[in-house]
Design a protein around this motif. Structure first.
Motif, PDB file in Angstrom:
ATOM      1  N   GLN A  13      32.901 -19.564   1.366  1.00  0.00           N
ATOM      2  CA  GLN A  13      33.655 -20.650   1.978  1.00  0.00           C
ATOM      3  C   GLN A  13      34.560 -20.115   3.083  1.00  0.00           C
ATOM      4  N   ALA A  14      34.896 -20.965   4.008  1.00  0.00           N
ATOM      5  CA  ALA A  14      35.819 -20.584   5.077  1.00  0.00           C
ATOM      6  C   ALA A  14      37.115 -20.051   4.481  1.00  0.00           C
ATOM      7  N   GLY A  15      37.597 -18.976   5.052  1.00  0.00           N
ATOM      8  CA  GLY A  15      38.789 -18.317   4.535  1.00  0.00           C
ATOM      9  C   GLY A  15      38.500 -17.216   3.545  1.00  0.00           C
ATOM     10  N   GLY A  16      37.256 -17.118   3.099  1.00  0.00           N
ATOM     11  CA  GLY A  16      36.878 -16.114   2.130  1.00  0.00           C
ATOM     12  C   GLY A  16      36.568 -14.768   2.763  1.00  0.00           C
ATOM     13  N   SER A  17      36.105 -13.844   1.916  1.00  0.00           N
ATOM     14  CA  SER A  17      35.834 -12.476   2.351  1.00  0.00           C
ATOM     15  C   SER A  17      34.470 -12.015   1.868  1.00  0.00           C
ATOM     16  N   LEU A  18      33.916 -11.095   2.615  1.00  0.00           N
ATOM     17  CA  LEU A  18      32.697 -10.391   2.236  1.00  0.00           C
ATOM     18  C   LEU A  18      32.792  -8.959   2.723  1.00  0.00           C
ATOM     19  N   ARG A  19      32.088  -8.075   2.036  1.00  0.00           N
ATOM     20  CA  ARG A  19      32.011  -6.683   2.473  1.00  0.00           C
ATOM     21  C   ARG A  19      30.557  -6.306   2.641  1.00  0.00           C
ATOM     22  N   LEU A  20      30.177  -5.990   3.845  1.00  0.00           N
ATOM     23  CA  LEU A  20      28.816  -5.558   4.136  1.00  0.00           C
ATOM     24  C   LEU A  20      28.720  -4.040   4.055  1.00  0.00           C
ATOM     25  N   SER A  21      27.553  -3.567   3.625  1.00  0.00           N
ATOM     26  CA  SER A  21      27.281  -2.132   3.583  1.00  0.00           C
ATOM     27  C   SER A  21      25.991  -1.857   4.326  1.00  0.00           C
ATOM     28  N   GLY A  69      41.466  -8.190  13.959  1.00  0.00           N
ATOM     29  CA  GLY A  69      42.487  -8.631  13.015  1.00  0.00           C
ATOM     30  C   GLY A  69      41.924  -9.233  11.743  1.00  0.00           C
ATOM     31  N   ARG A  70      40.627  -9.528  11.731  1.00  0.00           N
ATOM     32  CA  ARG A  70      39.998 -10.108  10.533  1.00  0.00           C
ATOM     33  C   ARG A  70      38.973  -9.162   9.915  1.00  0.00           C
ATOM     34  N   PHE A  71      38.278  -8.396  10.733  1.00  0.00           N
ATOM     35  CA  PHE A  71      37.231  -7.500  10.259  1.00  0.00           C
ATOM     36  C   PHE A  71      37.706  -6.049  10.372  1.00  0.00           C
ATOM     37  N   THR A  72      37.231  -5.228   9.445  1.00  0.00           N
ATOM     38  CA  THR A  72      37.539  -3.798   9.493  1.00  0.00           C
ATOM     39  C   THR A  72      36.254  -3.009   9.263  1.00  0.00           C
ATOM     40  N   VAL A  73      35.959  -2.114  10.180  1.00  0.00           N
ATOM     41  CA  VAL A  73      34.785  -1.258  10.053  1.00  0.00           C
ATOM     42  C   VAL A  73      35.221   0.113   9.545  1.00  0.00           C
ATOM     43  N   SER A  74      34.401   0.689   8.679  1.00  0.00           N
ATOM     44  CA  SER A  74      34.696   2.016   8.152  1.00  0.00           C
ATOM     45  C   SER A  74      33.382   2.702   7.811  1.00  0.00           C
ATOM     46  N   ARG A  75      33.466   3.994   7.522  1.00  0.00           N
ATOM     47  CA  ARG A  75      32.272   4.738   7.170  1.00  0.00           C
ATOM     48  C   ARG A  75      32.607   5.806   6.141  1.00  0.00           C
ATOM     49  N   ASP A  76      31.617   6.132   5.326  1.00  0.00           N
ATOM     50  CA  ASP A  76      31.723   7.209   4.345  1.00  0.00           C
ATOM     51  C   ASP A  76      30.574   8.155   4.658  1.00  0.00           C
ATOM     52  N   ASN A  77      30.879   9.235   5.340  1.00  0.00           N
ATOM     53  CA  ASN A  77      29.820  10.159   5.762  1.00  0.00           C
ATOM     54  C   ASN A  77      29.155  10.843   4.584  1.00  0.00           C
ATOM     55  N   ALA A  78      29.889  11.061   3.510  1.00  0.00           N
ATOM     56  CA  ALA A  78      29.300  11.701   2.331  1.00  0.00           C
ATOM     57  C   ALA A  78      28.194  10.837   1.736  1.00  0.00           C
ATOM     58  N   LYS A  79      28.328   9.535   1.922  1.00  0.00           N
ATOM     59  CA  LYS A  79      27.324   8.603   1.396  1.00  0.00           C
ATOM     60  C   LYS A  79      26.419   8.073   2.501  1.00  0.00           C
ATOM     61  N   LEU A  84      31.552  -3.023   6.579  1.00  0.00           N
ATOM     62  CA  LEU A  84      32.269  -4.010   7.376  1.00  0.00           C
ATOM     63  C   LEU A  84      32.976  -4.959   6.406  1.00  0.00           C
ATOM     64  N   GLN A  85      34.281  -4.824   6.334  1.00  0.00           N
ATOM     65  CA  GLN A  85      35.082  -5.734   5.516  1.00  0.00           C
ATOM     66  C   GLN A  85      35.433  -6.940   6.379  1.00  0.00           C
ATOM     67  N   MET A  86      35.041  -8.112   5.917  1.00  0.00           N
ATOM     68  CA  MET A  86      35.248  -9.332   6.680  1.00  0.00           C
ATOM     69  C   MET A  86      36.175 -10.263   5.901  1.00  0.00           C
ATOM     70  N   ASN A  87      37.327 -10.532   6.462  1.00  0.00           N
ATOM     71  CA  ASN A  87      38.307 -11.421   5.843  1.00  0.00           C
ATOM     72  C   ASN A  87      38.511 -12.657   6.713  1.00  0.00           C
ATOM     73  N   SER A  88      39.121 -13.660   6.122  1.00  0.00           N
ATOM     74  CA  SER A  88      39.413 -14.909   6.855  1.00  0.00           C
ATOM     75  C   SER A  88      38.177 -15.407   7.592  1.00  0.00           C
ATOM     76  N   LEU A  89      37.087 -15.455   6.889  1.00  0.00           N
ATOM     77  CA  LEU A  89      35.826 -15.848   7.515  1.00  0.00           C
ATOM     78  C   LEU A  89      35.863 -17.302   7.968  1.00  0.00           C
ATOM     79  N   ARG A  90      35.167 -17.537   9.071  1.00  0.00           N
ATOM     80  CA  ARG A  90      35.106 -18.863   9.675  1.00  0.00           C
ATOM     81  C   ARG A  90      33.648 -19.289   9.804  1.00  0.00           C
TER      82      ARG A  90
END
Length: 126
Positions: A13-21, A69-79, A84-90
Motif C-alpha cells: 500500500q502507499a506509504g509502505g516499504s519494500l526491500r529489494l535484493s 530521501g525515500r530510497f536507500t541503496v547499499s551493497r554487501d560485497n561479501a555476499k 534497495l530499501q524503499m520507504n514511503s512508497l507511492r
C-alpha cells in the motif's frame, strides 16, 4: 557467466516499504558500479539509484530526484548482493525494478551497464 537475480518485489500500500535484493554471481563485483533502474508500463527504463566505488576506498550513492530521501541503496560485497530499501512508497513507484552492473561513465544511462537482471515487480496501491 555473470548472473543477476532480483527478489523482494510485491504488492504494497502507499506509504509502505519494500526491500529489494539483487544477488550477483559469476565473478566478484566489489569495484563495479551497481545500480537500480525501473520501467513502468509504456515508459522507458529509468535510473533509480547507483552505488559506485571511488578511488578514496569508499562507495558513493546517487539517486534519482524522484526517490531521494525515500530510497536507500547499499551493497554487501561479501555476499555479492545489492539492496534497495524503499520507504514511503507511492503509486508512481509502480514498475519492474532491475539491477545492473557495469563501469559506466554516466551512471544514469541504461546503455552504460553491461549486465542486467530479469527484474522484480513492485506494485504500490493507493
Amino acid at each position: 557467466q555473470v548472473q543477476l537475480v532480483e527478489s523482494g518485489g510485491g504488492l504494497v500500500q502507499a506509504g509502505g516499504s519494500l526491500r529489494l535484493s539483487c544477488v550477483a554471481s559469476g565473478r566478484t563485483f566489489s569495484r563495479d558500479t551497481m545500480g537500480w533502474f525501473r520501467q513502468a508500463p509504456g515508459k522507458e527504463r529509468e535510473f533509480v539509484a547507483t552505488i559506485r566505488w571511488s578511488t578514496g576506498r569508499t562507495y558513493y550513492a546517487d539517486y534519482a530526484d524522484s526517490v531521494k530521501g525515500r530510497f536507500t541503496v547499499s551493497r554487501d560485497n561479501a555476499k555479492n548482493t545489492l539492496y534497495l530499501q524503499m520507504n514511503s512508497l507511492r503509486p508512481d513507484d509502480t514498475a519492474v525494478y532491475y539491477c545492473a552492473v557495469g563501469s559506466p561513465l554516466d551512471f544514469s544511462k541504461v546503455r552504460e551497464y553491461d549486465y542486467w537482471g530479469q527484474g522484480t515487480q513492485v506494485t504500490v496501491s493507493s
